[in-house]
Design a protein around this motif. Structure first.
Motif, PDB file in Angstrom:
ATOM      1  N   LEU A  19     -30.526   8.574 -45.788  1.00 60.91           N
ATOM      2  CA  LEU A  19     -30.374   8.555 -44.332  1.00 60.91           C
ATOM      3  C   LEU A  19     -29.734   9.818 -43.768  1.00 60.91           C
ATOM      4  N   PHE A  20     -28.663  10.294 -44.401  1.00 65.07           N
ATOM      5  CA  PHE A  20     -27.920  11.423 -43.848  1.00 65.07           C
ATOM      6  C   PHE A  20     -27.888  12.623 -44.794  1.00 65.07           C
ATOM      7  N   TRP A  52     -20.748  11.210 -45.257  1.00 67.52           N
ATOM      8  CA  TRP A  52     -20.309  11.070 -46.645  1.00 67.52           C
ATOM      9  C   TRP A  52     -20.740   9.714 -47.168  1.00 67.52           C
ATOM     10  N   ARG A  53     -21.243   9.698 -48.387  1.00 62.89           N
ATOM     11  CA  ARG A  53     -21.591   8.424 -49.002  1.00 62.89           C
ATOM     12  C   ARG A  53     -20.329   7.602 -49.258  1.00 62.89           C
ATOM     13  N   HIS A  54     -20.411   6.327 -48.966  1.00 58.69           N
ATOM     14  CA  HIS A  54     -19.285   5.424 -49.186  1.00 58.69           C
ATOM     15  C   HIS A  54     -18.996   5.347 -50.679  1.00 58.69           C
ATOM     16  N   ALA A 101     -29.082   7.869 -32.488  1.00 51.96           N
ATOM     17  CA  ALA A 101     -30.119   8.803 -32.053  1.00 51.96           C
ATOM     18  C   ALA A 101     -30.514   9.751 -33.174  1.00 51.96           C
ATOM     19  N   TYR A 102     -29.527  10.199 -33.929  1.00 52.64           N
ATOM     20  CA  TYR A 102     -29.812  11.094 -35.062  1.00 52.64           C
ATOM     21  C   TYR A 102     -30.703  10.391 -36.087  1.00 52.64           C
ATOM     22  N   VAL A 103     -30.356   9.162 -36.441  1.00 53.07           N
ATOM     23  CA  VAL A 103     -31.141   8.426 -37.431  1.00 53.07           C
ATOM     24  C   VAL A 103     -32.565   8.215 -36.936  1.00 53.07           C
ATOM     25  N   LEU A 104     -32.726   7.863 -35.674  1.00 47.72           N
ATOM     26  CA  LEU A 104     -34.055   7.604 -35.134  1.00 47.72           C
ATOM     27  C   LEU A 104     -34.898   8.872 -35.056  1.00 47.72           C
ATOM     28  N   PRO A 129     -23.423   1.018 -51.164  1.00 47.54           N
ATOM     29  CA  PRO A 129     -24.477   1.849 -50.571  1.00 47.54           C
ATOM     30  C   PRO A 129     -24.336   1.897 -49.054  1.00 47.54           C
ATOM     31  N   ALA A 130     -23.662   2.880 -48.573  1.00 44.97           N
ATOM     32  CA  ALA A 130     -23.396   3.026 -47.142  1.00 44.97           C
ATOM     33  C   ALA A 130     -22.955   4.460 -46.886  1.00 44.97           C
ATOM     34  N   TRP A 131     -22.842   4.825 -45.605  1.00 42.31           N
ATOM     35  CA  TRP A 131     -22.402   6.165 -45.211  1.00 42.31           C
ATOM     36  C   TRP A 131     -21.217   6.055 -44.255  1.00 42.31           C
TER      37      TRP A 131
END
Length: 359
Positions: A247-248, A273-275, A333-336, A279-281
């Motif tokens: 994603l990022f 940053w990856r969590h 908005a960035y993700v989309l 599995p998350a940011w």
């Protein structure tokens, strides 16, 4: 080692974690009793505030200060004199006066030698100006007293003009300022100026009427009570296929600026940053709304229904202000933009999502 442990305990007990509290604060709960509440803004080495607290144990005292070194000096005095009726909040004085105290709360406010900001280009930084006086007057009880002293002649003229221009406070004397207030503890700056032959200017004014209604600052009117619940926490959900690990990837700093209720709002997404545990940011975020800065992290993860959820991670304990909600909207908005297969499913960000619209 015992004194150090004692000081550490005092800091933990007497330094108010105001960013984590509901605004305005319930000072009766903070002090554990009901007592008249007095305020000193910019307490310097803390000697004056500590002495006032010692002489008036029936009162509770709050000191606002921007300097950590000054705060440590006061904490040492709290330890030395075993004071229980003092609390400290670190931050900008105008901001904290506005957010920490409810209207009609304070019985007294003292400003001993506020910074004069002597250069012309810095005059806008002077605390004693119309907006601050309006905020302060609203938080004073009727007939509560404000005492200001300065050894800076130009700032004294400035203060006098600012006080004369407003109508909520009136002088306790027949003149705007006086040359003496009688028996009153001398501060470090006062002694230094007196020894150098520099006159001290004293202002003592009291609240004479209720101020005219003024618009609330945006960060004083969050969409829901704080702390938030799982139902009211600002969030965005997106639906569609996504790879959480991608994603990022390659994210770079993203800065946006908007205006809300006449106030500039800056949002900066510093980095992603990856969590460390799932599995998350985590999105490192800074918002600035007027004088309120909040530095925190947003959380991006899969929710129980398999959708992509963006919300506050609670790192930094941000208040759910318009700027915080706007930061969530910018992250969405960035993700989309980067992942066109995703679509907006739901958000509860209110008008923070109206100025630009992710798909």
């Amino acid at each position: 080692m015992k004194p150090k442990r004692s000081l550490a305990r005092r800091i933990d007990r007497f330094l108010v974690p105001w960013r984590r509290c509901a605004w305005p604060l319930d000072w009766h709960d903070v002090f554990g009793r009901t007592a008249p509440l007095a305020l000193e803004i910019g307490f310097g080495n803390g000697e004056f505030l500590a002495q006032e607290a010692r002489e008036h144990p029936e009162r509770d005292y709050v000191g606002l200060e921007i300097s950590w070194e000054s705060t440590l000096r006061l904490m040492h005095r709290i330890v030395k004199y075993e004071l229980r009726n003092v609390r400290v909040a670190l931050g900008d004085a105008e901001l904290l006066t506005g957010v920490l105290f409810a209207p009609d709360t304070l019985v007294e406010c003292t400003l001993n030698h506020p910074c004069p900001w002597p250069k012309d280009r810095h005059h806008k930084r002077r605390l004693i100006q119309a907006p601050f006086l309006s905020v302060l007057a609203e938080r004073l009880r009727m007939d509560a007293v404000v005492t200001i002293q300065t050894d800076h002649a130009d700032y004294a003229r400035w203060i006098g003009e600012a006080l004369e221009a407003q109508r909520d406070l009136v002088s306790c004397f027949e003149t705007t300022e006086v040359a003496s207030l009688g028996e009153r503890m001398s501060t470090k700056y006062q002694c230094k100026a007196t020894d150098a032959g520099v006159p001290i200017h004293y202002f003592r004014w009291r609240k004479a009427r209720d101020p005219q209604p003024r618009p609330q600052l945006p960060y004083l009117t969050p969409p829901a009570s704080f702390p938030t619940t799982s139902e009211t926490m600002p969030s965005v959900t997106l639906t569609g296929p996504f790879d959480i690990e991608q994603l990022f990837e390659g994210f770079t700093s993203r800065v946006t600026r908007a205006e809300h209720e006449g106030q500039d709002v800056h949002v900066r997404l510093h980095g992603a940053w990856r969590h460390a545990e799932r599995p998350a940011w985590l999105i490192e975020t800074l918002t600035r709304e007027g004088k309120l800065d909040q530095d925190f992290a947003l959380l991006v993860q899969r929710d129980d229904a398999g959708r992509l959820l963006l919300k506050d991670s609670q790192f930094g304990h941000p208040h759910p202000t318009w700027g915080v909600r706007r930061a969530l909207w910018e992250a969405a908005a960035y993700v989309l933009e980067r992942h066109p297969e995703l679509v907006l499913h739901h958000h509860n960000l209110g008008d923070a999502a109206e100025l630009s619209s992710p798909r």
